[in-house]
Design a protein around this motif. Structure first.
Motif, PDB file in Angstrom:
ATOM      1  N   ALA A 490       0.879  -1.065   0.003  1.00  0.00           N
ATOM      2  CA  ALA A 490       0.051   0.075  -0.145  1.00  0.00           C
ATOM      3  C   ALA A 490       0.851   1.304   0.047  1.00  0.00           C
ATOM      4  N   HIS A 491       0.626   2.312  -0.853  1.00  0.00           N
ATOM      5  CA  HIS A 491       1.242   3.355  -0.966  1.00  0.00           C
ATOM      6  C   HIS A 491       0.366   4.795  -1.166  1.00  0.00           C
ATOM      7  N   ARG A 492       0.466   5.801  -0.149  1.00  0.00           N
ATOM      8  CA  ARG A 492      -0.088   6.856  -0.218  1.00  0.00           C
ATOM      9  C   ARG A 492      -1.540   6.730   0.021  1.00  0.00           C
ATOM     10  N   LEU A 493      -2.047   5.753   0.945  1.00  0.00           N
ATOM     11  CA  LEU A 493      -3.479   5.631   1.270  1.00  0.00           C
ATOM     12  C   LEU A 493      -3.638   6.523   2.493  1.00  0.00           C
ATOM     13  N   SER A 494      -4.992   6.877   2.553  1.00  0.00           N
ATOM     14  CA  SER A 494      -5.427   7.856   3.729  1.00  0.00           C
ATOM     15  C   SER A 494      -5.771   6.959   4.866  1.00  0.00           C
ATOM     16  N   ARG A 495      -6.008   7.178   5.956  1.00  0.00           N
ATOM     17  CA  ARG A 495      -6.537   6.265   7.067  1.00  0.00           C
ATOM     18  C   ARG A 495      -7.846   5.596   6.764  1.00  0.00           C
ATOM     19  N   SER A 496      -8.774   6.441   5.967  1.00  0.00           N
ATOM     20  CA  SER A 496     -10.061   5.979   5.943  1.00  0.00           C
ATOM     21  C   SER A 496      -9.843   4.935   4.705  1.00  0.00           C
ATOM     22  N   GLN A 497      -9.029   4.944   3.769  1.00  0.00           N
ATOM     23  CA  GLN A 497      -8.765   4.021   2.586  1.00  0.00           C
ATOM     24  C   GLN A 497      -8.197   2.823   3.221  1.00  0.00           C
ATOM     25  N   VAL A 498      -7.224   2.855   4.209  1.00  0.00           N
ATOM     26  CA  VAL A 498      -6.684   1.861   4.790  1.00  0.00           C
ATOM     27  C   VAL A 498      -7.754   0.775   5.368  1.00  0.00           C
ATOM     28  N   ALA A 499      -8.537   1.551   6.513  1.00  0.00           N
ATOM     29  CA  ALA A 499      -9.527   1.043   7.246  1.00  0.00           C
ATOM     30  C   ALA A 499     -10.279   0.329   6.496  1.00  0.00           C
ATOM     31  N   ALA A 500     -11.059   0.935   5.182  1.00  0.00           N
ATOM     32  CA  ALA A 500     -11.869   0.539   4.275  1.00  0.00           C
ATOM     33  C   ALA A 500     -11.335  -0.944   3.750  1.00  0.00           C
ATOM     34  N   LEU A 501     -10.061  -1.086   3.197  1.00  0.00           N
ATOM     35  CA  LEU A 501      -9.504  -1.969   2.598  1.00  0.00           C
ATOM     36  C   LEU A 501      -9.258  -3.127   3.684  1.00  0.00           C
ATOM     37  N   GLN A 502      -9.080  -2.820   4.738  1.00  0.00           N
ATOM     38  CA  GLN A 502      -8.790  -3.874   5.803  1.00  0.00           C
ATOM     39  C   GLN A 502     -10.102  -4.561   6.157  1.00  0.00           C
ATOM     40  N   ILE A 515      10.084  -4.431   2.876  1.00  0.00           N
ATOM     41  CA  ILE A 515      10.366  -5.403   1.976  1.00  0.00           C
ATOM     42  C   ILE A 515       9.469  -6.470   2.171  1.00  0.00           C
ATOM     43  N   ALA A 516       8.581  -6.735   1.011  1.00  0.00           N
ATOM     44  CA  ALA A 516       7.730  -7.853   1.378  1.00  0.00           C
ATOM     45  C   ALA A 516       7.431  -8.492  -0.065  1.00  0.00           C
ATOM     46  N   ASN A 517       7.126  -9.884   0.203  1.00  0.00           N
ATOM     47  CA  ASN A 517       7.068 -10.645  -1.188  1.00  0.00           C
ATOM     48  C   ASN A 517       5.454 -10.507  -1.502  1.00  0.00           C
ATOM     49  N   CYS A 518       5.046  -9.264  -1.787  1.00  0.00           N
ATOM     50  CA  CYS A 518       3.568  -9.286  -2.176  1.00  0.00           C
ATOM     51  C   CYS A 518       3.505  -9.124  -3.859  1.00  0.00           C
ATOM     52  N   THR A 519       2.564  -9.548  -4.459  1.00  0.00           N
ATOM     53  CA  THR A 519       2.251  -9.562  -5.874  1.00  0.00           C
ATOM     54  C   THR A 519       1.319  -8.158  -6.389  1.00  0.00           C
ATOM     55  N   TRP A 520       0.917  -7.691  -5.215  1.00  0.00           N
ATOM     56  CA  TRP A 520      -0.144  -6.573  -5.795  1.00  0.00           C
ATOM     57  C   TRP A 520       0.510  -5.475  -4.938  1.00  0.00           C
ATOM     58  N   LEU A 521       0.062  -4.338  -5.315  1.00  0.00           N
ATOM     59  CA  LEU A 521       0.304  -2.700  -5.168  1.00  0.00           C
ATOM     60  C   LEU A 521      -0.699  -2.027  -5.570  1.00  0.00           C
ATOM     61  N   VAL A 522      -1.387  -1.572  -4.253  1.00  0.00           N
ATOM     62  CA  VAL A 522      -2.215  -0.382  -4.219  1.00  0.00           C
ATOM     63  C   VAL A 522      -1.873   0.957  -3.989  1.00  0.00           C
ATOM     64  N   VAL A 523      -2.140   2.109  -4.844  1.00  0.00           N
ATOM     65  CA  VAL A 523      -1.757   3.467  -4.940  1.00  0.00           C
ATOM     66  C   VAL A 523      -2.684   4.061  -4.752  1.00  0.00           C
ATOM     67  N   GLY A 524      -2.864   5.207  -3.712  1.00  0.00           N
ATOM     68  CA  GLY A 524      -3.900   6.113  -3.786  1.00  0.00           C
ATOM     69  C   GLY A 524      -3.371   7.431  -4.064  1.00  0.00           C
ATOM     70  N   GLY A 525      -4.052   8.526  -3.671  1.00  0.00           N
ATOM     71  CA  GLY A 525      -3.832   9.859  -3.931  1.00  0.00           C
ATOM     72  C   GLY A 525      -3.614  10.217  -5.349  1.00  0.00           C
ATOM     73  N   SER A 526      -2.366  10.503  -5.793  1.00  0.00           N
ATOM     74  CA  SER A 526      -2.246  11.092  -6.969  1.00  0.00           C
ATOM     75  C   SER A 526      -2.063   9.970  -8.062  1.00  0.00           C
ATOM     76  N   GLY A 527      -1.661   8.804  -7.220  1.00  0.00           N
ATOM     77  CA  GLY A 527      -1.595   7.597  -8.197  1.00  0.00           C
ATOM     78  C   GLY A 527      -0.285   7.335  -8.682  1.00  0.00           C
ATOM     79  N   LYS A 528       0.798   8.162  -8.230  1.00  0.00           N
ATOM     80  CA  LYS A 528       2.288   8.134  -8.691  1.00  0.00           C
ATOM     81  C   LYS A 528       2.854   6.941  -8.175  1.00  0.00           C
ATOM     82  N   PHE A 529       3.556   6.302  -8.900  1.00  0.00           N
ATOM     83  CA  PHE A 529       4.316   4.985  -8.510  1.00  0.00           C
ATOM     84  C   PHE A 529       5.466   5.349  -7.544  1.00  0.00           C
ATOM     85  N   PRO A 530       5.413   4.518  -6.463  1.00  0.00           N
ATOM     86  CA  PRO A 530       6.571   4.560  -5.316  1.00  0.00           C
ATOM     87  C   PRO A 530       8.076   4.649  -6.138  1.00  0.00           C
ATOM     88  N   ARG A 531       8.998   5.725  -5.793  1.00  0.00           N
ATOM     89  CA  ARG A 531      10.008   5.959  -6.281  1.00  0.00           C
ATOM     90  C   ARG A 531      11.036   4.663  -5.892  1.00  0.00           C
TER      91      ARG A 531
END
Length: 561
Positions: A490-502, A515-531
């Motif tokens: 998860a990247h750039r998610l608000s508290r409300s979005q985190v709570a809703a997804l969980q 560092i985690a072996n996750c196959t999915w990434l969810v980005v909120g806010g502007s949608g910019k990919f994490p650097r």
């Protein structure tokens, strides 16, 4: 004899509002906003998320977090109350309803404390109506009951109370504890021990709910008022000096508690010059209809305010209002900072009732009747349109603003809405009859109209509001793409979005920085990919916007290997 009072009230004008009618009105206002509905996005959803994590033991009680983010309010008591309720009743009730039970109790306590606080203010010597030459003036106890009924109606009529008072955020506890302090300072000359208990709970509750500065200001003002009454001789009771010292000691104890918890901070944020207009509009509608009545009270009772003798029924609510106005101008969000002022404004509005002329009362009635009747008709027309397609335009507007919404029909909701509408028609008929004596008559239609519209929104419009204001539809679309992965970055998610997804999505979120072996990434806010991640290893899968706001989207990426 109180020669400075502008109140001229006969005994026939202070008959009580029927208790059953008042109880049903309060229940119709309180319950619909708490039952059935989803947690709404923003502060309501975020608060639920913290409570849910605490109840599950996923975060420490002394420092709750959502995906590494601490609450934006320092007071932890509201989160603890919701989590305790969820732990105790989560297996019997739905989690959304279980966490709301303490907040239902706090709203009930707010209404009760407002009634009793104004009752004791109206019993004070300076608040009494003018004594008639040949008798027939209102008796003190009956007068106090009628004034308290009017204050409760004024509070229910306040437009700004409806939504914040039905959310499980820290602002409802702040409102509740503010009202307890208000009751304590109002009842001190008459009910010393219950007032002392209420003051202790109120001041401590404000500190633990994230409003320590309000606690200190309320306490300081109350101590000064009690001291002035004792020095001027306004209070003849032997314990007046003792009570003044008690208020001071409890205020100092609240300050020590705030200092020990390191929550004694006031994040002053003065509004820019461009926001003064919006603050003025907020003040006008949020406190309607109490603010014009409160101003009328200050004008008609100005001779008492100008005297050297302090009058508790005017100075006490005025101090609470001024403190909250200062908070509105210096803290964010402004509307929630103004919320604790509503009981004190209702108290001031109640003292306008004995001074209103018949023409002014008629103007209030006609404006209220037109405003709330037209609002109720609009709610009914839009609902009928979504159910039948007649008339066609409202249904088309709903389909355009809430794409994908499927109208639902609930016989129970329809029955409740029809009952409330019938009660409103009966109330209008009663007010149009020959019932001019009751002092609280001018606030019956505002309170009844506000309750009617709130209940119609929470019954007929509830499916639409849940679809538009809940995160659940967006989360369901996200889960349809993700499936049920073991973990999601998860990247750039608000508290409300985190709570809703969980909660709604039952997803295990991991901060993208780890560092985690996750196959999915969810980005909120502007949608910019994490650097810090390699963009070549991730493929864009979907951009899922909220049904009612295309700019509020969650962007989903999947690892390419």
């Amino acid at each position: 004899m109180n020669h400075l009072t502008p109140a001229i009230v006969a005994q026939k004008a202070v008959r009580r509002l029927p208790r059953l009618a008042l109880l049903l009105l309060c229940l119709a206002y309180i319950l619909p906003g708490f039952l059935v509905r989803d947690p709404w996005r923003g502060a309501d959803m975020a608060a639920f998320g913290y409570m849910h994590e605490l109840a599950l033991g996923h975060t420490p009680w002394s420092a709750p977090q959502l995906l590494g983010m601490a609450p934006d309010i320092q007071g932890l008591l509201p989160y603890w109350l919701g989590a305790w309720a969820l732990q105790g009743l989560g297996t019997v009730l739905s989690p959304e309803l279980a966490v709301r039970l303490p907040f239902i109790a706090m709203l009930v306590l707010t209404l009760s404390a407002t009634w009793y606080g104004v009752y004791w203010l109206a019993r004070s010597r300076g608040a009494q109506p003018l004594a008639f030459a040949f008798g027939g003036e209102a008796q003190p106890t009956d007068y106090a009951h009628a004034m308290a009924d009017g204050a409760l109606l004024a509070l229910l009529a306040s437009l700004g109370l409806a939504q914040p008072a039905h959310e499980i955020t820290s602002y409802l506890p702040q409102l509740c504890f503010t009202t307890l302090v208000f009751f304590a300072l109002a009842a001190a000359p008459h009910a010393r021990w219950s007032a002392l208990l209420a003051l202790s709970v109120g001041l401590a509750g404000l500190v633990l709910s994230g409003a320590p500065v309000l606690a200190l200001l309320y306490g300081a003002g109350g101590a000064v008022l009690c001291w002035l009454e004792w020095r001027s001789g306004a209070s003849k009771r032997p314990g007046a000096r003792w009570w003044s010292l008690s208020v001071l000691v409890l205020s100092l104890a609240a300050a020590v508690l705030a200092w020990q918890l390191d929550v004694l901070h006031w994040r002053v944020a003065l509004p820019p010059a461009d926001d003064w207009g919006s603050l003025g509009r907020l003040l006008l509608w949020f406190t309607w209809p109490t603010w014009p009545l409160a101003l009328w009270t200050l004008w008609r009772w100005r001779k008492q305010i100008a005297t050297t003798q302090p009058h508790r029924h005017l100075l006490l609510p005025l101090w609470f209002v001024l403190v909250c106005l200062g908070a509105m101008l210096t803290t964010q969000p402004s509307d929630r900072a103004l919320l604790p002022a509503l009981p004190a404004l209702a108290a001031l509005a109640a003292f306008a009732l004995p001074t209103l002329s018949r023409s002014v009362a008629a103007l209030v009635d006609w404006f209220t009747l037109l405003f709330f009747t037209s609002s109720a008709i609009a709610i009914w027309v839009i609902w009928i349109s979504t159910q039948t397609g007649i008339p066609a335009q409202p249904a088309a507007n709903v389909a355009r603003l809430a794409k994908g919404f499927v109208p639902e029909f609930s016989p129970l909701a329809l029955l409740m809405a029809l009952t409330a509408t019938g009660a409103w028609c009966a109330l209008v008929a009663w007010r149009a009859g020959r019932h001019r004596a009751a002092i609280w008559k001018s606030l019956v239609l505002p309170a009844g109209g506000a309750t009617l519209c709130w209940l119609l929104l929470m019954t007929l419009w509830l499916p639409m509001l849940n679809y538009a204001r809940s995160d659940a539809p967006q989360v369901r679309a996200v889960v349809a793409v993700l499936g049920q992965p073991r973990c999601v970055l998860a990247h750039r998610l608000s508290r409300s979005q985190v709570a809703a997804l969980q909660y709604h999505g039952e997803l295990t979120l991991v901060p993208a920085e780890k560092i985690a072996n996750c196959t999915w990434l969810v980005v909120g806010g502007s949608g910019k990919f994490p650097r810090h991640l390699d963009a070549d290893q991730w493929l864009l899968q979907a951009r899922i916007a909220r049904p009612t706001d295309k700019t509020d989207a969650l962007v989903l990426y999947r690892k390419s290997y």
